[in-house]
Design an enzyme around this catalytic site. Structure first.
Site, mmCIF file in Angstrom:
data_model
loop_
_atom_site.group_PDB
_atom_site.id
_atom_site.type_symbol
_atom_site.label_atom_id
_atom_site.label_comp_id
_atom_site.label_asym_id
_atom_site.label_seq_id
_atom_site.Cartn_x
_atom_site.Cartn_y
_atom_site.Cartn_z
ATOM 1 N N CYS A 140 85.850 28.715 48.884
ATOM 2 C CA CYS A 140 87.032 28.802 49.757
ATOM 3 C C CYS A 140 88.278 28.273 49.068
ATOM 4 C CB CYS A 140 86.770 28.035 51.040
ATOM 5 S SG CYS A 140 86.224 26.340 50.740
ATOM 6 N N LYS A 198 73.651 27.310 62.668
ATOM 7 C CA LYS A 198 73.352 28.706 62.318
ATOM 8 C C LYS A 198 73.806 28.978 60.891
ATOM 9 C CE LYS A 198 75.068 32.912 62.368
ATOM 10 N NZ LYS A 198 74.280 33.456 61.253
ATOM 11 N N GLY A 233 83.933 29.284 57.661
ATOM 12 C CA GLY A 233 83.757 30.703 57.362
ATOM 13 C C GLY A 233 85.110 31.372 57.223
ATOM 14 N N SER A 234 85.125 32.664 57.496
ATOM 15 C CA SER A 234 86.348 33.434 57.276
ATOM 16 C C SER A 234 87.361 33.174 58.395
ATOM 17 C CB SER A 234 86.005 34.918 57.213
ATOM 18 O OG SER A 234 85.443 35.316 58.452
ATOM 19 N N THR A 235 88.610 33.433 58.094
ATOM 20 C CA THR A 235 89.670 33.231 59.087
ATOM 21 C C THR A 235 89.484 34.190 60.267
ATOM 22 O OG1 THR A 235 91.176 32.349 57.441
ATOM 23 C CG2 THR A 235 92.184 33.308 59.407
ATOM 24 N N GLY A 292 86.860 32.837 62.432
ATOM 25 C CA GLY A 292 87.424 31.602 62.988
ATOM 26 C C GLY A 292 88.245 31.863 64.243
ATOM 27 N N GLU A 328 87.073 25.392 59.406
ATOM 28 C CA GLU A 328 87.368 25.337 57.961
ATOM 29 C C GLU A 328 87.312 26.772 57.465
ATOM 30 O OE1 GLU A 328 87.938 22.620 56.182
ATOM 31 O OE2 GLU A 328 87.263 21.008 57.511
ATOM 32 N N GLU A 347 92.638 36.968 50.661
ATOM 33 C CA GLU A 347 91.486 36.291 50.052
ATOM 34 C C GLU A 347 90.485 37.349 49.602
ATOM 35 O OE1 GLU A 347 88.540 34.198 52.518
ATOM 36 O OE2 GLU A 347 88.695 32.520 51.130
#
Ligand code: NAP
Ligand code: MG
Length: 493
Positions: free
Chosen positions: A295, A187, A239-241, A244, A261, A396
């Protein structure tokens, strides 16, 4: 970069369907969403908006391909197919690069750099195919018993991707899947779905069997449905934390294998003995490349006190020369950020920095006037006098914003560099061997770049510590995450 603009034929088709089971198909609902060029606002395509029913279809296609001839195909045959794919991707990378440049605003000079890396990645994974093997193991069981292990592909993999480097990310996710005999439902992010679809077409052209690589376009809900689907055996998320964390929850109910990641707030540390002619431009590129949407960007700059004034003067002067503009112009170094939403988030951080007392040494605003008004362009921004507790020092931002600090000793800078929940990457600039080694050992992050920044290679692992996630992509052991180990016991007496 002498390439001139050639609009990819792929874009002749305004309605872009998904790729399921080797066929381009619309969403079951018929719904579509827009993807636009963030430099101009131009509509690029109306993309199939996948929902639960489409997730079910894509996972079923991947399962059918997995139990079909793919997993039992001789390694040498799978290898030939991937090498063919590498040749096709290399020869036609311009199309993928152009789609990314139009879809996310990355300068074409930058997008094109991904071609050599994508081909090298595929060839690296192709090379690994014939090395996958079990082991014969001694045991102390009663009687005469042989024990050995078999390495088997995990099954259906769901890859959920971010928007900041779409074509390269598609290849990175497909490599270990193809090498191990798994199958994939990928995706792409809603801001950047086009190059993944074109890459899936290249897979078919190379002879990858239908259903091995499926591309499910859609929005966050499609990702969520995929992450919790009982037919998925492993999730490879980048992607983003925040998302995640959701992925880990979604995976728990059916005990999926997961690698994540995630984001970062990486320190770039310059000692007084560094080669400043190299460190100054590298410190700018480390954070401003891709408009800060990387990232592993070096977003926290620590400069040793004795050179601080000179360094910041030179960095500010260099930053003012960076050309921000049309991603299709070969002279452009930085394009727009990906969307108005992303721009608003970044502007919010810039305001926060100012209100918490940091000074914008360079930049700090949206770029306006002329062609800038049509897109989402931001000034490369350096905040000086940042203290460790400020929001811009901790979170971030994912935009062209650098926070600068000064330090005196190794011990001090190590403690401050590590005082973050993240741990993705880091940079160290010094000519002293002992300093380099002490820093490499002391920094808690998945990559330490000494006298360089953002080096990547198919043979070298990349991934995070702490809230930057777990799992390593690239490197010899990456494929282990796509394999199960089965123990076989055979009684011989
Ligand atoms: P994101 O918002 O986390 O989205 C990533 C992907 O997850 C997108 O495809 C998104 O779909 C999907 N998604 C959203 N909600 C979901 C849910 N509840 N369940 C499952 N999937 C869901 O990240 P992004 O803004 O696209 O990318 C920027 C982030 O990626 C940054 O934090 C950056 O540091 C990180 N990143 C990390 C690495 C690394 O290797 N460590 C590399 C690149 C980027 P939609 O697009 O439809 O929302
Ligand atoms: Mg787009």
């Amino acid at each position: 970069m002498t390439q001139t603009f050639v609009r990819p034929a792929f874009l002749d088709q305004l309605d872009q369907d998904m790729m399921i089971g080797g066929k381009r198909v619309p969403a079951a609902s018929g719904k579509r969403f827009e993807t636009r060029n963030p430099a101009t606002g131009t509509l690029l395509a109306m993309v199939a908006d996948g929902e639960q029913e489409d997730v079910d279809r894509a996972v079923a296609a991947a399962r059918a391909a997995f139990v079909g001839p793919w997993r039992t195909m001789k390694p040498a045959e799978r290898q030939r197919i991937i090498l063919r794919l590498a040749d096709i991707v290399e020869a036609k990378y311009y199309e993928l690069a152009m789609l990314d440049t139009l879809d996310i605003g990355a300068p074409l000079s930058r997008s094109m750099l991904g071609g050599a890396r994508a081909a090298a990645l595929l060839r690296y994974y192709a090379g690994q195919i014939t090395t996958i093997h079990g082991e014969t193991l001694p045991n102390s069981a009663m009687g005469d018993v042989l024990s050995h292990t078999l390495k088997e592909p995990i099954g259906v993999v769901a890859a959920i991707n971010p928007w900041n480097g779409p074509a390269g990310m598609s290849v990175w996710k497909a490599g270990p899947v193809l090498a191990t005999g798994c199958t994939l439902v990928m995706k792409p992010a809603e801001q950047s779905p086009l190059s993944a679809l074109r890459f899936a077409e290249m897979c078919i052209e190379a002879g990858v069997p239908e259903g091995v690589i499926n591309v499910l376009t859609g929005q966050g809900a499609a990702g969520a449905a995929l992450a919790s689907h009982p037919g998925v055996d492993k999730i490879a998320f980048t992607g983003s934390t925040g998302v995640g964390e959701k992925i880990l929850h979604a995976a728990a109910a059916t005990m999926k294998r997961v690698t994540v990641e995630l984001g970062g707030k990486s320190p770039n540390i310059v000692f007084a003995d560094a080669d400043l002619d190299k460190a100054v431009p590298a410190a700018a590129t480390a954070v401003f490349a891709n408009a800060g949407q990387i990232c592993s960007a070096g977003t926290r700059l620590f400069v040793q006190s004795s050179i601080r004034e000179e360094f910041m003067e030179r960095l500010a002067a260099y930053t003012k020369t960076i050309r921000v503009g049309d991603p299709l112009d070969p002279e452009t170094q930085i394009g727009p950020v990906v969307s108005s939403r992303q721009m608003e988030i970044i502007l919010g951080y810039m305001e926060k920095g100012k209100s918490e007392g940091a000074t914008a040494l360079v930049g700090g605003e949206r770029m306006t006037g002329g062609a800038y008004d049509a897109g989402f362009f931001l000034e490369p921004t350096i905040f000086d006098d940042v203290t460790d507790d400020m929001t811009i020092a901790r979170e971030e931002i994912f935009g062209p914003v650098l926070s600068a600090f000064s330090f005196d000793t190794i011990e001090e800078v190590l403690a401050r560099a590590n005082a973050t929940e993240f741990g993705l990457a880091s940079g160290v600039w010094t000519r002293d061997l002992a300093t380099a080694h002490k820093m490499a050992r002391g920094i808690r992050a998945g990559s330490v770049w000494v006298n360089c920044y953002q080096m990547l290679d198919p043979g070298v692992p990349f991934g995070g510590y702490g809230m930057s996630g777990f799992g390593r992509e690239s490197g010899m052991h990456h494929i282990d995450d796509y394999l199960e180990t089965k123990a076989v016991w055979i009684k011989l007496d």
